[in-house]
Design a protein around this motif. Structure first.
Motif, mmCIF file in Angstrom:
data_model
loop_
_atom_site.group_PDB
_atom_site.id
_atom_site.type_symbol
_atom_site.label_atom_id
_atom_site.label_comp_id
_atom_site.label_asym_id
_atom_site.label_seq_id
_atom_site.Cartn_x
_atom_site.Cartn_y
_atom_site.Cartn_z
ATOM 1 N N ALA A 89 0.834 -1.208 0.000
ATOM 2 C CA ALA A 89 0.000 0.000 0.000
ATOM 3 C C ALA A 89 0.868 1.257 0.000
ATOM 4 C CB ALA A 89 -0.936 -0.013 1.205
ATOM 5 N N TYR A 90 1.923 1.263 0.803
ATOM 6 C CA TYR A 90 2.830 2.405 0.825
ATOM 7 C C TYR A 90 3.497 2.601 -0.539
ATOM 8 C CZ TYR A 90 6.975 5.175 1.496
ATOM 9 O OH TYR A 90 7.953 6.120 1.350
ATOM 10 N N LEU A 91 4.004 1.506 -1.127
ATOM 11 C CA LEU A 91 4.653 1.613 -2.429
ATOM 12 C C LEU A 91 3.699 2.186 -3.468
ATOM 13 C CD1 LEU A 91 6.602 -1.778 -2.461
ATOM 14 C CD2 LEU A 91 7.582 0.510 -2.167
ATOM 15 N N ALA A 92 2.440 1.777 -3.408
ATOM 16 C CA ALA A 92 1.439 2.289 -4.352
ATOM 17 C C ALA A 92 1.296 3.804 -4.224
ATOM 18 C CB ALA A 92 0.103 1.590 -4.134
ATOM 19 N N THR A 93 1.387 4.324 -2.999
ATOM 20 C CA THR A 93 1.295 5.782 -2.822
ATOM 21 C C THR A 93 2.481 6.499 -3.446
ATOM 22 O OG1 THR A 93 2.432 5.926 -0.669
ATOM 23 C CG2 THR A 93 0.025 5.501 -0.643
ATOM 24 N N GLN A 94 3.563 5.757 -3.681
ATOM 25 C CA GLN A 94 4.757 6.321 -4.296
ATOM 26 C C GLN A 94 4.800 6.075 -5.807
ATOM 27 O OE1 GLN A 94 6.848 8.209 -2.284
ATOM 28 N NE2 GLN A 94 5.109 7.793 -0.928
ATOM 29 N N GLY A 95 3.688 5.515 -6.330
ATOM 30 C CA GLY A 95 3.628 5.233 -7.758
ATOM 31 C C GLY A 95 4.380 3.982 -8.169
ATOM 32 N N ILE A 96 4.633 3.097 -7.214
ATOM 33 C CA ILE A 96 5.368 1.860 -7.488
ATOM 34 C C ILE A 96 4.393 0.695 -7.463
ATOM 35 C CG2 ILE A 96 7.198 0.313 -6.695
ATOM 36 C CD1 ILE A 96 8.441 2.827 -5.312
ATOM 37 N N GLN A 97 4.269 0.000 -8.579
ATOM 38 C CA GLN A 97 3.375 -1.147 -8.664
ATOM 39 C C GLN A 97 4.090 -2.400 -8.178
ATOM 40 O OE1 GLN A 97 2.152 -1.336 -12.752
ATOM 41 N NE2 GLN A 97 0.488 0.109 -12.416
ATOM 42 N N SER A 98 3.337 -3.268 -7.510
ATOM 43 C CA SER A 98 3.849 -4.548 -7.033
ATOM 44 C C SER A 98 3.096 -5.676 -7.711
ATOM 45 C CB SER A 98 3.656 -4.670 -5.518
ATOM 46 O OG SER A 98 4.348 -3.650 -4.836
ATOM 47 N N GLU A 99 3.725 -6.836 -7.769
ATOM 48 C CA GLU A 99 3.035 -8.034 -8.218
ATOM 49 C C GLU A 99 2.032 -8.442 -7.138
ATOM 50 O OE1 GLU A 99 6.029 -10.978 -8.998
ATOM 51 O OE2 GLU A 99 6.576 -10.056 -10.910
ATOM 52 N N PRO A 100 1.091 -9.323 -7.448
ATOM 53 C CA PRO A 100 0.163 -9.793 -6.422
ATOM 54 C C PRO A 100 0.913 -10.449 -5.256
ATOM 55 C CG PRO A 100 -0.598 -10.439 -8.599
ATOM 56 C CD PRO A 100 0.789 -9.885 -8.775
ATOM 57 N N ILE A 101 0.408 -10.252 -4.063
ATOM 58 C CA ILE A 101 0.990 -10.874 -2.870
ATOM 59 C C ILE A 101 0.758 -12.374 -2.948
ATOM 60 C CG2 ILE A 101 0.837 -11.054 -0.351
ATOM 61 C CD1 ILE A 101 -0.042 -8.073 -0.369
ATOM 62 N N ARG A 102 1.793 -13.118 -2.617
ATOM 63 C CA ARG A 102 1.651 -14.567 -2.588
ATOM 64 C C ARG A 102 2.355 -15.130 -1.348
ATOM 65 N NH1 ARG A 102 5.274 -13.631 -7.196
ATOM 66 N NH2 ARG A 102 7.274 -14.631 -6.849
ATOM 67 N N THR A 103 2.231 -16.423 -1.149
ATOM 68 C CA THR A 103 2.858 -17.091 -0.019
ATOM 69 C C THR A 103 4.055 -17.888 -0.517
ATOM 70 O OG1 THR A 103 0.726 -17.262 1.091
ATOM 71 C CG2 THR A 103 2.471 -18.710 1.879
ATOM 72 N N ASP A 104 5.180 -17.716 0.142
ATOM 73 C CA ASP A 104 6.391 -18.453 -0.193
ATOM 74 C C ASP A 104 6.129 -19.947 -0.028
ATOM 75 O OD1 ASP A 104 9.727 -17.862 -0.064
ATOM 76 O OD2 ASP A 104 9.034 -19.841 0.552
ATOM 77 N N ASP A 105 6.452 -20.733 -1.061
ATOM 78 C CA ASP A 105 6.187 -22.173 -1.055
ATOM 79 C C ASP A 105 6.902 -22.914 0.063
ATOM 80 O OD1 ASP A 105 4.590 -21.964 -3.332
ATOM 81 O OD2 ASP A 105 6.230 -22.477 -4.696
ATOM 82 N N TYR A 106 8.032 -22.408 0.519
ATOM 83 C CA TYR A 106 8.844 -23.146 1.487
ATOM 84 C C TYR A 106 8.747 -22.597 2.905
ATOM 85 C CZ TYR A 106 10.564 -25.022 -2.848
ATOM 86 O OH TYR A 106 10.624 -25.608 -4.076
ATOM 87 N N THR A 107 8.491 -21.299 3.066
ATOM 88 C CA THR A 107 8.432 -20.728 4.419
ATOM 89 C C THR A 107 7.013 -20.450 4.890
ATOM 90 O OG1 THR A 107 8.572 -18.422 3.685
ATOM 91 C CG2 THR A 107 10.666 -19.607 4.035
ATOM 92 N N GLY A 108 6.065 -20.352 3.949
ATOM 93 C CA GLY A 108 4.691 -20.020 4.310
ATOM 94 C C GLY A 108 4.479 -18.543 4.616
ATOM 95 N N GLU A 109 5.480 -17.699 4.373
ATOM 96 C CA GLU A 109 5.383 -16.272 4.665
ATOM 97 C C GLU A 109 4.904 -15.492 3.440
ATOM 98 O OE1 GLU A 109 9.454 -15.761 5.774
ATOM 99 O OE2 GLU A 109 9.081 -16.322 7.857
ATOM 100 N N LYS A 110 4.282 -14.342 3.688
ATOM 101 C CA LYS A 110 3.818 -13.484 2.598
ATOM 102 C C LYS A 110 5.011 -12.812 1.934
ATOM 103 C CE LYS A 110 -0.616 -12.372 4.688
ATOM 104 N NZ LYS A 110 -1.377 -11.337 5.369
ATOM 105 N N MET A 111 4.882 -12.636 0.609
ATOM 106 C CA MET A 111 5.933 -11.975 -0.147
ATOM 107 C C MET A 111 5.396 -11.499 -1.477
ATOM 108 S SD MET A 111 6.655 -14.519 -2.648
ATOM 109 C CE MET A 111 8.286 -14.161 -3.188
ATOM 110 N N THR A 112 6.112 -10.572 -2.067
ATOM 111 C CA THR A 112 5.818 -10.117 -3.423
ATOM 112 C C THR A 112 7.026 -9.391 -3.975
ATOM 113 O OG1 THR A 112 4.191 -9.061 -4.853
ATOM 114 C CG2 THR A 112 4.794 -7.865 -2.842
ATOM 115 N N PHE A 113 6.959 -9.048 -5.259
ATOM 116 C CA PHE A 113 8.048 -8.357 -5.929
ATOM 117 C C PHE A 113 7.583 -7.016 -6.486
ATOM 118 C CE2 PHE A 113 11.563 -11.297 -6.155
ATOM 119 C CZ PHE A 113 10.964 -12.520 -5.883
ATOM 120 N N PHE A 114 8.523 -6.099 -6.563
ATOM 121 C CA PHE A 114 8.381 -4.868 -7.327
ATOM 122 C C PHE A 114 9.723 -4.651 -8.010
ATOM 123 C CE2 PHE A 114 9.842 -3.711 -3.153
ATOM 124 C CZ PHE A 114 10.679 -2.624 -3.301
ATOM 125 N N PHE A 115 9.849 -3.614 -8.821
ATOM 126 C CA PHE A 115 11.049 -3.472 -9.639
ATOM 127 C C PHE A 115 11.622 -2.070 -9.545
ATOM 128 C CE2 PHE A 115 8.321 -6.741 -11.215
ATOM 129 C CZ PHE A 115 9.187 -7.794 -11.465
#
Length: 126
Positions: A89-115
């Motif tokens: 949400a913060y990145l979006a306010t800065q005009g930075i788009q992120s990929e959809p949030i997903r769960t790491d297959d091995y740790t079960g933690e939330k994660m996503t990417f931006f560029f």
């Protein structure tokens, strides 16, 4: 600031035995987990040194980088955050788009990417 620390650094490598020997036996990293991923034709080797983690993807199918020093190097940089949704949400306010949030297959933690502006993948990880 939403970023706490770097969660891990990921690199691509081409030789399992040489890579594991170098990082574990020569540099003193500890193995956290190893995952053979036949569907991706690689081995994912997660290592720790102190509080730092190194994620190595090993496959003889990776192309070499076209010039030095870009040869077989950084895959992406990951930042540890308290909340992936809040950070997105913060990145979006800065005009930075992120990929959809997903769960790491091995740790079960939330994660996503931006560029970054040059297209370098940056990850946020809980």
């Amino acid at each position: 600031m939403l970023f706490d620390t770097i969660h891990h650094i990921a690199i691509n490598a081409s030789n399992y035995n040489a890579t594991k020997n170098f990082y574990v036996n020569k540099l003193g990293f500890q193995v956290i987990r190893e995952n053979v991923r036949p569907e991706k034709n690689d081995i994912k080797l997660d290592l720790r040194l102190g509080t730092q983690e190194l994620e190595i993807f090993i496959s003889d199918k990776f192309p070499t980088r076209p010039s030095f020093p870009e040869a077989r190097g950084l895959r992406h940089l990951a930042f540890k955050v308290a909340s992936v949704p809040d950070t997105v949400a913060y990145l979006a306010t800065q005009g930075i788009q992120s990929e959809p949030i997903r769960t790491d297959d091995y740790t079960g933690e939330k994660m996503t990417f931006f560029f970054d502006p040059d297209g370098l993948p940056l990850e946020i990880h809980e």
